[in-house]
Enzyme design. Structure first.
Site: not given
Length: 305
Positions: A61, A216, A227, A172, A138
């Site tokens: 996104k 992260r 998640r 990531r 959300r």
């Protein structure tokens, strides 16, 4: 989703900051549903775009919203970035947020609205026009609040296979020095059961960032799965909310940025617009060149634009 695109350079109505200011009062009132429409315009005539980007964590996104933000000249407001900025600060919410994020849970409406309020008011003070929201709303509660205080032209729902999402999230990395995002995953998933294959090249950092990459805290397999589970549970009602209003455009990512970006622009009827923007940039460069004068450039007194 077919639509007639009308680009406008007129200033935006500055109602976006009311999203945060009206949170308390809007929570207690009943929404007034919009009439569904299969031909909702992607652009309004009297202001800049007001779009929302939906999609699973890690789908991209931020990448595509940021590119469109630059192309259209509107701010890209990512609630995920707002959360991470607060986490890295010593603000009053940082400790509470760390516990929530590390457990893979969704941040509450109240915290999101508090962070969004600060960002919107700062942007309004700087004269920002229009927006692309990334990661908000959300929940249907958030969507209802947003609908009461401002108009959303389009909601883009980015979609990607779960196995590819997992690889992307686990690959990531962030540079601890410049804070830029990269991805070390090299994805090559074969097509099966009617699903097309997907290939994505890694997004590697420049050499000076390579030794400074960190992962992260919430990009572990266990947390990512949680998640995704929570997102899919919460996202369906939000998608249905905008689908009923004729504002949802679902876009299946066919691959990495080189494959997906042109297809997304085509779906948004923006492929010609990007070409015009590039031509305009070239014209500006040529005008700079001629203003400096061929003689000055040849003599070394001025450089190429």
């Amino acid at each position: 989703m077919a639509a007639s695109i009308r680009l406008s350079s007129r200033p935006s109505l500055s109602g976006v900051a009311r999203v945060a200011r009206c949170f308390a009062s809007a929570s207690s009132s009943q929404p007034t549903p919009s009439s569904p429409s299969s031909s909702s315009p992607l652009f309004a005539e009297n202001r800049n775009v007001q779009w929302v980007f939906l999609g699973c964590p890690g789908v991209g996104k931020g990448t595509y919203a940021s590119r469109l933000s630059t192309l259209l000249g509107v701010p890209h407001i990512a609630t995920g970035d707002l959360v991470r900025e607060e986490l890295s600060s010593s603000g009053p919410l940082s400790h509470q947020l760390k516990e929530i994020v590390n457990q893979g849970k969704l941040v509450s409406d109240e915290i999101i609205m508090s962070l969004l309020s600060k960002r919107l008011e700062a942007g309004e003070a700087q004269g920002e026009s229009g927006f692309i929201l990334d990661g908000f709303p959300r929940t249907t509660k958030q969507a209802e609040i947003l609908e009461r205080v401002t108009d959303i032209d389009l909601v883009v729902n980015l979609k990607l296979r779960e196995d590819v999402l997992m690889e992307k999230c686990l690959g990531r990395r962030i540079c601890s020095q410049c804070s830029k995002n990269f991805n070390v995953a090299s994805i090559n998933v074969k097509g099966e059961n009617g699903n097309p294959g997907i290939s994505m090249d890694p997004l590697l950092p420049p050499p000076h960032c390579m030794t400074k990459l960190i992962t992260r805290a919430d990009d572990t397999e266990e947390v990512v799965k949680e998640r995704l589970r929570i997102y899919w549970e919460k996202s369906q009602p939000v998608e249905d909310f905008y689908r009923r209003r004729g504002k949802l455009m679902e876009f299946d990512l066919p691959g990495g940025i080189p494959e997906s970006w042109p297809k997304l622009l085509e779906a948004l009827n923006l492929d010609d617009f990007e070409e015009k923007q590039s031509a305009a940039a070239c014209l500006v460069s040529w005008e700079d060149y001629t203003a400096k004068g061929v003689g000055d450039i040849a003599a070394g007194r001025a450089g190429w634009p």
